[in-house]
Design a protein around this motif. Structure first.
Motif, PDB file in Angstrom:
ATOM      1  N   TYR A 174       4.159  -3.912 -13.188  1.00  0.00           N
ATOM      2  CA  TYR A 174       2.933  -4.386 -12.540  1.00  0.00           C
ATOM      3  C   TYR A 174       2.685  -5.853 -12.890  1.00  0.00           C
ATOM      4  O   TYR A 174       2.345  -6.662 -12.028  1.00  0.00           O
ATOM      5  CB  TYR A 174       1.734  -3.564 -12.990  1.00  0.00           C
ATOM      6  CG  TYR A 174       1.642  -2.172 -12.419  1.00  0.00           C
ATOM      7  CD1 TYR A 174       1.916  -1.909 -11.078  1.00  0.00           C
ATOM      8  CD2 TYR A 174       1.244  -1.112 -13.224  1.00  0.00           C
ATOM      9  CE1 TYR A 174       1.814  -0.638 -10.556  1.00  0.00           C
ATOM     10  CE2 TYR A 174       1.130   0.168 -12.719  1.00  0.00           C
ATOM     11  CZ  TYR A 174       1.415   0.413 -11.381  1.00  0.00           C
ATOM     12  OH  TYR A 174       1.308   1.681 -10.870  1.00  0.00           O
ATOM     13  N   LYS A 208      -3.156   5.715   5.889  1.00  0.00           N
ATOM     14  CA  LYS A 208      -3.336   4.637   4.920  1.00  0.00           C
ATOM     15  C   LYS A 208      -4.292   3.591   5.478  1.00  0.00           C
ATOM     16  O   LYS A 208      -4.332   3.360   6.684  1.00  0.00           O
ATOM     17  CB  LYS A 208      -2.009   3.939   4.603  1.00  0.00           C
ATOM     18  CG  LYS A 208      -0.952   4.786   3.935  1.00  0.00           C
ATOM     19  CD  LYS A 208       0.278   3.940   3.662  1.00  0.00           C
ATOM     20  CE  LYS A 208       1.397   4.770   3.055  1.00  0.00           C
ATOM     21  NZ  LYS A 208       1.924   5.746   4.043  1.00  0.00           N
ATOM     22  N   TYR A 228       4.123   5.312  -8.344  1.00  0.00           N
ATOM     23  CA  TYR A 228       2.982   5.916  -9.037  1.00  0.00           C
ATOM     24  C   TYR A 228       2.532   7.156  -8.267  1.00  0.00           C
ATOM     25  O   TYR A 228       2.391   7.121  -7.035  1.00  0.00           O
ATOM     26  CB  TYR A 228       1.821   4.923  -9.137  1.00  0.00           C
ATOM     27  CG  TYR A 228       0.559   5.554  -9.703  1.00  0.00           C
ATOM     28  CD1 TYR A 228       0.441   5.800 -11.069  1.00  0.00           C
ATOM     29  CD2 TYR A 228      -0.491   5.936  -8.870  1.00  0.00           C
ATOM     30  CE1 TYR A 228      -0.696   6.397 -11.597  1.00  0.00           C
ATOM     31  CE2 TYR A 228      -1.628   6.544  -9.380  1.00  0.00           C
ATOM     32  CZ  TYR A 228      -1.724   6.769 -10.745  1.00  0.00           C
ATOM     33  OH  TYR A 228      -2.843   7.376 -11.260  1.00  0.00           O
ATOM     34  N   HIS A 242      -0.584   9.905  -8.226  1.00  0.00           N
ATOM     35  CA  HIS A 242      -1.928  10.182  -8.748  1.00  0.00           C
ATOM     36  C   HIS A 242      -2.234  11.674  -8.672  1.00  0.00           C
ATOM     37  O   HIS A 242      -2.102  12.291  -7.615  1.00  0.00           O
ATOM     38  CB  HIS A 242      -2.990   9.411  -7.955  1.00  0.00           C
ATOM     39  CG  HIS A 242      -4.367   9.566  -8.522  1.00  0.00           C
ATOM     40  ND1 HIS A 242      -4.761   8.939  -9.677  1.00  0.00           N
ATOM     41  CD2 HIS A 242      -5.440  10.303  -8.116  1.00  0.00           C
ATOM     42  CE1 HIS A 242      -6.010   9.260  -9.947  1.00  0.00           C
ATOM     43  NE2 HIS A 242      -6.444  10.093  -9.023  1.00  0.00           N
ATOM     44  N   TYR A 293      -3.827   1.949   0.761  1.00  0.00           N
ATOM     45  CA  TYR A 293      -4.594   2.984   0.086  1.00  0.00           C
ATOM     46  C   TYR A 293      -4.511   4.281   0.895  1.00  0.00           C
ATOM     47  O   TYR A 293      -4.991   4.327   2.036  1.00  0.00           O
ATOM     48  CB  TYR A 293      -6.059   2.571  -0.040  1.00  0.00           C
ATOM     49  CG  TYR A 293      -6.267   1.222  -0.691  1.00  0.00           C
ATOM     50  CD1 TYR A 293      -6.414   1.116  -2.060  1.00  0.00           C
ATOM     51  CD2 TYR A 293      -6.310   0.055   0.080  1.00  0.00           C
ATOM     52  CE1 TYR A 293      -6.604  -0.132  -2.663  1.00  0.00           C
ATOM     53  CE2 TYR A 293      -6.491  -1.183  -0.508  1.00  0.00           C
ATOM     54  CZ  TYR A 293      -6.645  -1.274  -1.885  1.00  0.00           C
ATOM     55  OH  TYR A 293      -6.827  -2.501  -2.470  1.00  0.00           O
ATOM     56  N   ALA A 322      -4.783   6.774  -4.975  1.00  0.00           N
ATOM     57  CA  ALA A 322      -3.747   5.844  -5.415  1.00  0.00           C
ATOM     58  C   ALA A 322      -3.838   4.550  -4.609  1.00  0.00           C
ATOM     59  O   ALA A 322      -4.600   4.438  -3.647  1.00  0.00           O
ATOM     60  CB  ALA A 322      -2.364   6.477  -5.247  1.00  0.00           C
ATOM     61  N   ALA A 323      -3.048   3.568  -5.031  1.00  0.00           N
ATOM     62  CA  ALA A 323      -2.915   2.320  -4.278  1.00  0.00           C
ATOM     63  C   ALA A 323      -1.485   1.847  -4.421  1.00  0.00           C
ATOM     64  O   ALA A 323      -0.820   2.137  -5.424  1.00  0.00           O
ATOM     65  CB  ALA A 323      -3.873   1.258  -4.801  1.00  0.00           C
ATOM     66  N   GLY A 324      -1.003   1.142  -3.420  1.00  0.00           N
ATOM     67  CA  GLY A 324       0.343   0.593  -3.471  1.00  0.00           C
ATOM     68  C   GLY A 324       0.351  -0.822  -2.950  1.00  0.00           C
ATOM     69  O   GLY A 324      -0.609  -1.276  -2.319  1.00  0.00           O
ATOM     70  N   ARG A 372      -1.334  -4.520   0.578  1.00  0.00           N
ATOM     71  CA  ARG A 372      -1.740  -3.428  -0.298  1.00  0.00           C
ATOM     72  C   ARG A 372      -2.165  -2.271   0.583  1.00  0.00           C
ATOM     73  O   ARG A 372      -2.705  -2.478   1.674  1.00  0.00           O
ATOM     74  CB  ARG A 372      -2.885  -3.870  -1.216  1.00  0.00           C
ATOM     75  CG  ARG A 372      -3.185  -2.876  -2.345  1.00  0.00           C
ATOM     76  CD  ARG A 372      -4.154  -3.461  -3.365  1.00  0.00           C
ATOM     77  NE  ARG A 372      -3.478  -4.408  -4.237  1.00  0.00           N
ATOM     78  CZ  ARG A 372      -3.770  -5.683  -4.332  1.00  0.00           C
ATOM     79  NH1 ARG A 372      -4.737  -6.200  -3.577  1.00  0.00           N
ATOM     80  NH2 ARG A 372      -3.119  -6.470  -5.152  1.00  0.00           N
ATOM     81  N   TYR A 382       5.138  -1.751  -5.523  1.00  0.00           N
ATOM     82  CA  TYR A 382       4.962  -0.376  -6.006  1.00  0.00           C
ATOM     83  C   TYR A 382       4.422   0.515  -4.905  1.00  0.00           C
ATOM     84  O   TYR A 382       3.616   0.100  -4.070  1.00  0.00           O
ATOM     85  CB  TYR A 382       4.045  -0.339  -7.232  1.00  0.00           C
ATOM     86  CG  TYR A 382       2.656  -0.907  -7.037  1.00  0.00           C
ATOM     87  CD1 TYR A 382       1.570  -0.080  -6.762  1.00  0.00           C
ATOM     88  CD2 TYR A 382       2.426  -2.272  -7.140  1.00  0.00           C
ATOM     89  CE1 TYR A 382       0.293  -0.594  -6.591  1.00  0.00           C
ATOM     90  CE2 TYR A 382       1.158  -2.801  -6.967  1.00  0.00           C
ATOM     91  CZ  TYR A 382       0.092  -1.960  -6.702  1.00  0.00           C
ATOM     92  OH  TYR A 382      -1.165  -2.485  -6.520  1.00  0.00           O
ATOM     93  N   GLY A 435       2.192   3.821  -4.050  1.00  0.00           N
ATOM     94  CA  GLY A 435       1.111   4.623  -4.598  1.00  0.00           C
ATOM     95  C   GLY A 435       0.990   5.915  -3.812  1.00  0.00           C
ATOM     96  O   GLY A 435       0.685   5.889  -2.619  1.00  0.00           O
TER      97      GLY A 435
END
Length: 355
Positions: A246, A284, A8, A10, A269, A259-261, A267, A252, A254
């Motif tokens: 998802y 991050k 993804y 952003h 950010y 965004a986030a992954g 997880r 995933y 990000g």
């Protein structure tokens, strides 16, 4: 090593801020676009190394926002140069766009880069409702943008619609769906208006109305035309593989500010403030996930979509509750997976199973 991963990107730039939007986006930072896109390419290159992304293992790329169509197609080139080779041969590459900024030149440029699916933030085909929502385009712009994308060679086109506003009536909702189905699209996302904290609508929550009957009407009309509901807000003659990933709980990446992954049990950010992100795209914040939290997420995601919930991830008590719901006809059990036949009840069912 990661064998199948979603990607993804952003884009935090917008022509204007919609009254319902809580996403990380800016209407006054356009001078940062080139530096931002270069920073996103740098983050992607570093993340590929950090997370051991294999060649050909990125199955989808979704460019969201914000408004991706506010960034010139040529500014995406550094990002695509990095990702080339890591995308699988049949990767689904989607970009969101707004009807007022998706010009013919932009669409052609994104097509040349490899984008093969376009998603337009239409939201409504009524101008008064678009003004209520704070949208920057008119209904006629949406029609032209979708037709333009088709002419530019996109055969997979999705649009978003919003319902449950104070202006919506059953007749207007039916009109919105009818207008959508006349367009050359194969996918539609229909979202109930929600009032998010920190948005202009937070000060005027009366713009939202109760939506159960409208939600049922949307489903009835689309089903009558052969469109399949494969998630609580998504309908199509085709499915969005990225969104489906998802719900399958695939890992995933990000990329970008806001965004986030999630890779494995963490997880992450990236920096949210755009200026700080440009200076340090490698920063991050990490959030570890417990096995219990991951199970909860998989249950919620599976029950709100056609993915369902694999019995093997549930403990004994959860299985007993799922079996009870199956006997009552609220779940369907098939080949080791519990499926939810009524996505409008997904949260209630998930909470019951999780106890």
């Amino acid at each position: 090593m990661i064998n199948e991963t979603l990607l993804y990107l952003h884009i935090p730039f917008c022509d204007s801020k919609c009254h319902y939007c809580s996403f990380n986006s800016y209407v006054d930072r356009f001078e940062l676009k080139q530096r931002y896109m270069e920073a996103a390419a740098r983050q992607l290159r570093a993340d590929i190394t950090e997370f051991g992304i294999e060649k050909g293992s990125l199955t989808t790329l979704f460019i969201g926002g914000g408004t991706p169509s506010t960034v010139e197609a040529e500014l995406y080139e550094p990002f695509f140069e990095v990702v080339e080779g890591y995308l699988c041969e049949e990767a689904e590459i989607t970009s969101e766009a707004n009807p007022n900024s998706a010009t013919k030149a932009w669409l052609e440029g994104m097509k040349r880069l490899g984008v093969n699916r376009m998603s337009f933030g239409v939201q409504s085909f009524f101008d008064d409702k678009l003004r209520l929502l704070g949208r920057a385009h008119k209904a006629a712009d949406a029609h032209r943008a979708v037709e333009r994308a088709r002419i530019c060679g996109f055969d997979r086109i999705s649009i978003d619609l919003i319902y449950a506003t104070v202006l919506d009536t059953p007749e207007r909702v039916a009109s919105e769906i009818a207008r959508a189905l006349k367009l050359p699209i194969d996918h539609l996302s229909a979202y109930e208006l929600t009032i998010e904290e920190g948005t202009p609508f937070q000060k005027s929550p009366e713009v939202r109305v109760e939506s159960v009957e409208q939600a049922k009407l949307v489903r009835k009309l689309l089903k009558a035309h052969g469109w399949k509901e494969y998630e609580v807000s998504n309908f199509g003659l085709s499915q969005c593989r990225h969104n489906l990933g998802y719900w399958k709980y695939l890992p995933y990446l990000g990329i970008g500010s806001g965004a986030a992954g999630r890779i494995a049990e963490r997880r992450f950010y990236p920096e949210r403030l755009i200026e700080r992100y440009i200076e340090d795209p490698f920063f991050k914040t990490y959030e570890p996930l417990t096995p219990e939290e991951m199970t909860q997420e998989r249950v919620f995601l599976g029950l709100r979509s056609c993915v369902g919930v694999d019995r093997k991830i549930l403990d004994g008590d959860m299985c007993e509750r799922a079996e009870l719901l199956t006997r009552e006809g609220k779940l369907v059990f098939k080949e080791g997976v519990y499926y939810n036949p009524d996505f409008l009840l997904s949260d209630e069912i998930a909470l019951f199973i999780l106890g």
